[in-house]
Scaffold this motif. Structure first.
Motif, PDB file in Angstrom:
ATOM      1  N   GLY A 115      31.558  12.361  46.905  1.00 41.22           N
ATOM      2  CA  GLY A 115      32.564  13.076  46.130  1.00 41.22           C
ATOM      3  C   GLY A 115      33.048  12.288  44.922  1.00 41.22           C
ATOM      4  N   GLU A 116      33.123  10.972  45.066  1.00 40.45           N
ATOM      5  CA  GLU A 116      33.648  10.166  43.944  1.00 40.45           C
ATOM      6  C   GLU A 116      32.764  10.306  42.712  1.00 40.45           C
ATOM      7  OE1 GLU A 116      33.910   5.972  44.700  1.00 40.45           O
ATOM      8  OE2 GLU A 116      31.802   5.803  45.226  1.00 40.45           O
ATOM      9  N   VAL A 117      31.492  10.629  42.912  1.00 41.23           N
ATOM     10  CA  VAL A 117      30.593  10.852  41.784  1.00 41.23           C
ATOM     11  C   VAL A 117      31.053  12.070  40.982  1.00 41.23           C
ATOM     12  CG1 VAL A 117      28.244  11.577  41.200  1.00 41.23           C
ATOM     13  CG2 VAL A 117      28.602   9.793  42.912  1.00 41.23           C
ATOM     14  N   PHE A 118      31.455  13.114  41.692  1.00 41.94           N
ATOM     15  CA  PHE A 118      31.828  14.369  41.023  1.00 41.94           C
ATOM     16  C   PHE A 118      33.094  14.231  40.209  1.00 41.94           C
ATOM     17  CE2 PHE A 118      28.850  15.792  44.075  1.00 41.94           C
ATOM     18  CZ  PHE A 118      28.265  16.915  43.501  1.00 41.94           C
ATOM     19  N   VAL A 129      27.585   0.966  41.764  1.00 36.86           N
ATOM     20  CA  VAL A 129      27.146  -0.146  42.611  1.00 36.86           C
ATOM     21  C   VAL A 129      25.639  -0.005  42.833  1.00 36.86           C
ATOM     22  CG1 VAL A 129      27.505  -1.418  44.763  1.00 36.86           C
ATOM     23  CG2 VAL A 129      29.359  -0.040  43.823  1.00 36.86           C
ATOM     24  N   ASP A 130      24.892  -1.094  42.540  1.00 41.37           N
ATOM     25  CA  ASP A 130      23.431  -0.952  42.508  1.00 41.37           C
ATOM     26  C   ASP A 130      22.746  -1.303  43.824  1.00 41.37           C
ATOM     27  OD1 ASP A 130      23.933  -3.608  42.374  1.00 41.37           O
ATOM     28  OD2 ASP A 130      22.545  -4.043  40.753  1.00 41.37           O
ATOM     29  N   ARG A 173      32.925  -5.437  43.952  1.00 40.12           N
ATOM     30  CA  ARG A 173      34.018  -5.092  43.040  1.00 40.12           C
ATOM     31  C   ARG A 173      35.172  -6.089  43.159  1.00 40.12           C
ATOM     32  NH1 ARG A 173      33.239   1.484  43.450  1.00 40.12           N
ATOM     33  NH2 ARG A 173      32.707   1.012  45.596  1.00 40.12           N
ATOM     34  N   THR A 174      35.247  -6.760  44.317  1.00 42.57           N
ATOM     35  CA  THR A 174      36.336  -7.722  44.488  1.00 42.57           C
ATOM     36  C   THR A 174      35.825  -9.156  44.614  1.00 42.57           C
ATOM     37  OG1 THR A 174      36.276  -7.227  46.854  1.00 42.57           O
ATOM     38  CG2 THR A 174      37.944  -6.080  45.560  1.00 42.57           C
ATOM     39  N   ILE A 197      16.034   4.705  53.918  1.00 40.39           N
ATOM     40  CA  ILE A 197      17.169   5.024  53.039  1.00 40.39           C
ATOM     41  C   ILE A 197      17.127   4.091  51.837  1.00 40.39           C
ATOM     42  CG2 ILE A 197      19.691   5.273  52.908  1.00 40.39           C
ATOM     43  CD1 ILE A 197      19.785   5.187  55.961  1.00 40.39           C
ATOM     44  N   ILE A 198      17.403   4.625  50.654  1.00 40.78           N
ATOM     45  CA  ILE A 198      17.544   3.767  49.468  1.00 40.78           C
ATOM     46  C   ILE A 198      18.940   3.961  48.883  1.00 40.78           C
ATOM     47  CG2 ILE A 198      16.659   3.164  47.175  1.00 40.78           C
ATOM     48  CD1 ILE A 198      13.969   4.415  48.029  1.00 40.78           C
ATOM     49  N   PHE A 199      19.668   2.856  48.766  1.00 48.58           N
ATOM     50  CA  PHE A 199      20.970   2.867  48.091  1.00 48.58           C
ATOM     51  C   PHE A 199      20.738   2.427  46.655  1.00 48.58           C
ATOM     52  CE2 PHE A 199      21.944   2.437  52.522  1.00 48.58           C
ATOM     53  CZ  PHE A 199      23.127   3.138  52.699  1.00 48.58           C
ATOM     54  N   PHE A 200      21.233   3.200  45.700  1.00 45.02           N
ATOM     55  CA  PHE A 200      20.988   2.831  44.297  1.00 45.02           C
ATOM     56  C   PHE A 200      22.166   3.256  43.440  1.00 45.02           C
ATOM     57  CE2 PHE A 200      20.030   6.897  42.202  1.00 45.02           C
ATOM     58  CZ  PHE A 200      19.975   7.729  43.302  1.00 45.02           C
ATOM     59  N   ASN A 201      22.186   2.745  42.203  1.00 46.26           N
ATOM     60  CA  ASN A 201      23.293   3.008  41.280  1.00 46.26           C
ATOM     61  C   ASN A 201      23.053   4.297  40.504  1.00 46.26           C
ATOM     62  OD1 ASN A 201      25.443   2.905  39.580  1.00 46.26           O
ATOM     63  ND2 ASN A 201      24.816   1.030  38.503  1.00 46.26           N
TER      64      ASN A 201
END
Ligand code: UDP
Length: 237
Positions: A14-17, A163-164, A172-173, A211-215
């Motif tokens: 949702g944060e993408v939208f 986040v890539d 981020r921190t 699964i692939i996590f990507f930016n």
């Protein structure tokens, strides 16, 4: 470089939208729709599961006094709004798009019928799955893994905002945070990494779903990941 994927399930949180805010940001969605449209036009079959955190998260509402199940239904309804918005922008790009909802609402979406969804994909249509699983206490990450398995997607693509990939702590921190290029599902779970919920990872592990996590914020990354370029973090058994 791996070979290109034929059928993928893309999870958009949702944060993408909302571009980080409440509601939908048309500029952001239009940009994502353009990228997805290019991938579909290139012949890749794409299904999308949308999150709803830009409206409501059940767990947060229930911390503020609402019953968890009611709050979760509100969360699921939020995902349908994102689905409709994405459909609109994809159709502006000339991509035939169907929304399937796990909660029946015939005026705006088909019901979730997996075999029909596969037929849409075979015909070059894009399918967006809204309303999560239709059941409280689940997350859209878990639904993304389940839908990927049920429609026979080769991979689950987790698009993240800014986040890539998966890090050993929050980049981020913590400026010292290190990104993993590869992880097993078990490593993901034992290190208690927070970028996706554990139920989703366990379901993927038990059914050998990669699964692939990507930016998602970097332009062109949807196309890159679908082409098999090694970006982000690859999670496999
Ligand atoms: N939700 C639910 N069941 C599901 C999927 C989602 O109850 O099968 C609710 C839950 O309250 C969740 C909200 O919908 O917090 C929005 O989904 P999610 O938090 O997964 O969205 P994202 O974090 O991807 O934006």
């Amino acid at each position: 470089m791996n070979k290109p994927y034929q059928r993928v399930l893309l999870k958009l949180s949702g944060e993408v939208f909302g571009g980080g805010k409440l509601g939908v940001d048309p500029v952001v969605i239009s940009g994502i729709a353009k990228e997805i449209a290019a991938v579909v036009s290139g012949g890749t079959q794409v299904a999308v599961v949308v999150g709803g955190g830009n409206y409501f998260r059940g767990a947060e509402l229930s911390n503020n006094g609402m019953a968890r199940d009611r709050a979760d239904y509100m969360g699921m309804l939020g995902t349908v709004m994102n689905a409709i918005a994405l459909q609109d922008f994809l159709e502006k790009e000339g991509i035939h798009t169907r929304v399937q909802s796990a909660i029946n609402m015939a005026q705006v979406a088909e019901p979730y019928i997996p075999r029909r969804a596969e037929r849409h994909l075979e015909k070059g249509r894009l399918v967006i799955f809204g309303a999560g699983s239709g059941m409280p206490y689940f997350s859209t990450d878990t639904v993304a893994a389940q839908r990927a398995l049920e429609i026979g997607a080769e991979v689950l693509l987790m698009g993240k905002q800014g986040v890539d990939g998966v890090y050993d702590s929050d980049p981020r921190t913590n400026p010292e945070a290190r990104r993993y290029e590869r992880l097993t599902h078990d490593e993901f779970l034992s290190r208690d990494l927070k970028v996706a919920d554990a139920t989703a990872i366990a379901l993927a592990r038990d059914n050998a779903l990669n699964i692939i996590f990507f930016n998602l914020s970097e332009r062109g990354n949807i196309g890159r990941v679908v082409q098999g370029e090694p970006i982000g973090t690859f999670v496999s058994r």
